[in-house]
Design a protein around this motif. Structure first.
Motif, mmCIF file in Angstrom:
data_model
loop_
_atom_site.group_PDB
_atom_site.id
_atom_site.type_symbol
_atom_site.label_atom_id
_atom_site.label_comp_id
_atom_site.label_asym_id
_atom_site.label_seq_id
_atom_site.Cartn_x
_atom_site.Cartn_y
_atom_site.Cartn_z
ATOM 1 N N TRP A 151 1.057 -0.663 0.349
ATOM 2 C CA TRP A 151 -0.080 -0.015 0.167
ATOM 3 C C TRP A 151 0.677 1.525 -0.304
ATOM 4 N N TYR A 152 0.818 2.575 -0.623
ATOM 5 C CA TYR A 152 1.626 3.528 -0.702
ATOM 6 C C TYR A 152 0.236 4.440 -0.587
ATOM 7 N N VAL A 153 0.454 5.578 -0.845
ATOM 8 C CA VAL A 153 -0.450 7.023 -0.083
ATOM 9 C C VAL A 153 0.273 7.673 -0.988
ATOM 10 N N ASN A 204 0.068 16.862 -6.014
ATOM 11 C CA ASN A 204 1.117 16.848 -5.734
ATOM 12 C C ASN A 204 2.726 16.264 -5.250
ATOM 13 N N ARG A 205 2.845 15.253 -5.329
ATOM 14 C CA ARG A 205 3.553 14.567 -4.411
ATOM 15 C C ARG A 205 3.911 12.712 -4.842
ATOM 16 N N GLY A 206 5.105 12.673 -4.624
ATOM 17 C CA GLY A 206 5.986 10.982 -5.245
ATOM 18 C C GLY A 206 4.142 10.116 -4.358
ATOM 19 N N LEU A 207 4.622 9.012 -3.997
ATOM 20 C CA LEU A 207 4.184 7.638 -3.817
ATOM 21 C C LEU A 207 5.121 7.622 -2.091
ATOM 22 N N GLN A 208 4.318 7.930 -1.153
ATOM 23 C CA GLN A 208 4.635 7.403 -0.471
ATOM 24 C C GLN A 208 4.625 5.748 0.748
ATOM 25 N N PHE A 209 5.396 5.195 1.205
ATOM 26 C CA PHE A 209 5.369 3.170 1.374
ATOM 27 C C PHE A 209 4.406 3.321 2.803
ATOM 28 N N LEU A 210 3.576 3.042 3.008
ATOM 29 C CA LEU A 210 3.144 2.501 4.340
ATOM 30 C C LEU A 210 3.390 0.871 4.432
ATOM 31 N N LEU A 211 2.801 0.019 3.741
ATOM 32 C CA LEU A 211 3.180 -1.090 4.787
ATOM 33 C C LEU A 211 3.145 -2.427 3.478
ATOM 34 N N LYS A 212 3.658 -2.960 3.428
ATOM 35 C CA LYS A 212 3.422 -4.642 2.347
ATOM 36 C C LYS A 212 3.558 -5.488 3.246
ATOM 37 N N TYR A 213 3.408 -6.979 2.639
ATOM 38 C CA TYR A 213 2.545 -8.401 2.757
ATOM 39 C C TYR A 213 3.475 -9.411 2.619
ATOM 40 N N ILE A 214 4.997 -10.041 2.866
ATOM 41 C CA ILE A 214 5.487 -10.622 1.911
ATOM 42 C C ILE A 214 5.117 -12.102 2.288
ATOM 43 N N SER A 216 3.455 2.269 8.287
ATOM 44 C CA SER A 216 3.157 4.034 9.256
ATOM 45 C C SER A 216 1.939 4.234 9.644
ATOM 46 N N TYR A 217 1.680 5.460 10.080
ATOM 47 C CA TYR A 217 0.867 6.129 10.426
ATOM 48 C C TYR A 217 -0.192 5.504 11.182
ATOM 49 N N GLY A 218 -0.359 4.232 11.667
ATOM 50 C CA GLY A 218 -1.391 3.694 12.610
ATOM 51 C C GLY A 218 -2.676 2.729 11.385
ATOM 52 N N PHE A 219 -1.661 2.540 9.996
ATOM 53 C CA PHE A 219 -2.707 1.961 9.565
ATOM 54 C C PHE A 219 -2.291 0.531 9.213
ATOM 55 N N GLU A 220 -3.104 -0.732 8.993
ATOM 56 C CA GLU A 220 -3.075 -2.023 9.275
ATOM 57 C C GLU A 220 -3.817 -1.923 7.174
ATOM 58 N N ALA A 221 -3.098 -3.818 7.541
ATOM 59 C CA ALA A 221 -3.698 -4.205 6.389
ATOM 60 C C ALA A 221 -3.950 -5.967 6.683
ATOM 61 N N GLU A 222 -5.120 -6.048 5.864
ATOM 62 C CA GLU A 222 -5.482 -7.653 6.274
ATOM 63 C C GLU A 222 -5.639 -9.052 5.155
ATOM 64 N N PHE A 223 -4.230 -9.357 5.195
ATOM 65 C CA PHE A 223 -3.922 -10.527 3.910
ATOM 66 C C PHE A 223 -5.363 -11.560 3.491
ATOM 67 N N ASN A 224 -5.845 -11.665 3.314
ATOM 68 C CA ASN A 224 -6.906 -12.939 2.623
ATOM 69 C C ASN A 224 -6.862 -13.472 1.619
ATOM 70 N N LYS A 225 -6.185 -14.814 1.624
ATOM 71 C CA LYS A 225 -5.861 -15.378 1.015
ATOM 72 C C LYS A 225 -7.379 -16.269 0.261
ATOM 73 N N SER A 226 -7.350 -16.431 1.011
ATOM 74 C CA SER A 226 -8.497 -17.518 0.108
ATOM 75 C C SER A 226 -10.282 -15.792 -0.437
#
Lengths: 113, 115
Positions: free
Chosen positions: B35-37, B41-51, B60-70
């Motif tokens: 996820w990027y934000v 007029n700005r470039g992309l800022q990295f938020l998080l990744k799932y590997i 970053s900044y209190g964000f989270e993400a949930e990976f759901n394979k199904s």
């Protein structure tokens, strides 16, 4: 530490002209990728360079070319500009060819009239 | 072909409320998701990744993400939205077809947080 820098910030060109955009990666990063972001769309991959060699190319015409220098900075060249080339051009640097995290610069806003 | 879809052009939420920005993906093999934000007029800022590993990824900044394979989803979440979170959010997947760092981005979702 300085982030990814790009120059110029903005530029305006006329159809048929040539443009060169420049990118300096984060110190220690050896990979530079270029993306085109048309208004209202997500970035589209153009090129990746690693250790001064092209490692990947997106679906862009041969009017687009790039190179990477010994100091790992990079240039993106676009020939015979078309109105549709108007976009934000983003440069991203990373430590390696397949490093997970890529760090983007602020972009160069190109307007073709 | 590998792809990412962000089904909502815009998400509106009141400050202090939880937010979710949706992302679904289509890849062969195990996905590398990001996820990027982007602020105006700005470039992309990295938020998080799932590997690999835990399905809930914190960034970053209190964000989270949930990976759901199904469900082939990777939704971005934050428990309490701030007005300053208003920006353009992009979900991306690493192209696994070549030995490059090529990212494939979704169309983006504009998040509007109102006071």
């Amino acid at each position: 530490d300085a982030g990814v820098t790009q120059s110029p910030t903005h530029l305006i060109k006329t159809r048929g002209q040539h443009v060169t955009l420049r990118c300096s990666p984060i110190s220690g990063h050896k990979s530079v990728s270029w993306y085109q972001q048309v208004l209202g769309q997500g970035p589209q991959f153009i090129f990746q360079y690693y250790e001064k060699e092209e490692r990947g190319r997106g679906n862009f015409p041969d009017r687009f070319s790039a190179r990477q220098f010994p100091n790992y900075s990079s240039e993106l060249n676009v020939n015979a500009l078309l109105l549709g080339d108007s976009a934000l051009y983003l440069c991203a640097s990373s430590l390696g060819q397949v490093a997970y995290e890529q760090y983007f610069g602020p972009g160069t806003r190109l307007t073709v009239t | 072909a590998q792809s990412v879809a962000q089904p909502e052009d815009q998400v509106n939420v009141a400050e202090g409320n939880p937010l979710t920005v949706k992302c679904t993906y289509s890849v062969s093999g195990n996905p590398y998701l990001f996820w990027y934000v982007q602020y105006p007029n700005r470039g992309l800022q990295f938020l998080l990744k799932y590997i690999t590993g835990d399905n809930l990824v914190k960034g970053s900044y209190g964000f989270e993400a949930e990976f759901n394979k199904s469900q082939t989803s990777f939704h971005l979440k934050k428990p309490s939205a701030l007005v300053s979170d208003s920006a353009l959010y992009f979900c991306a997947v690493r192209d696994r077809s070549g030995n490059t760092g090529k990212l494939i981005f979704g169309q983006g979702t504009t998040l509007q947080v109102k006071p």
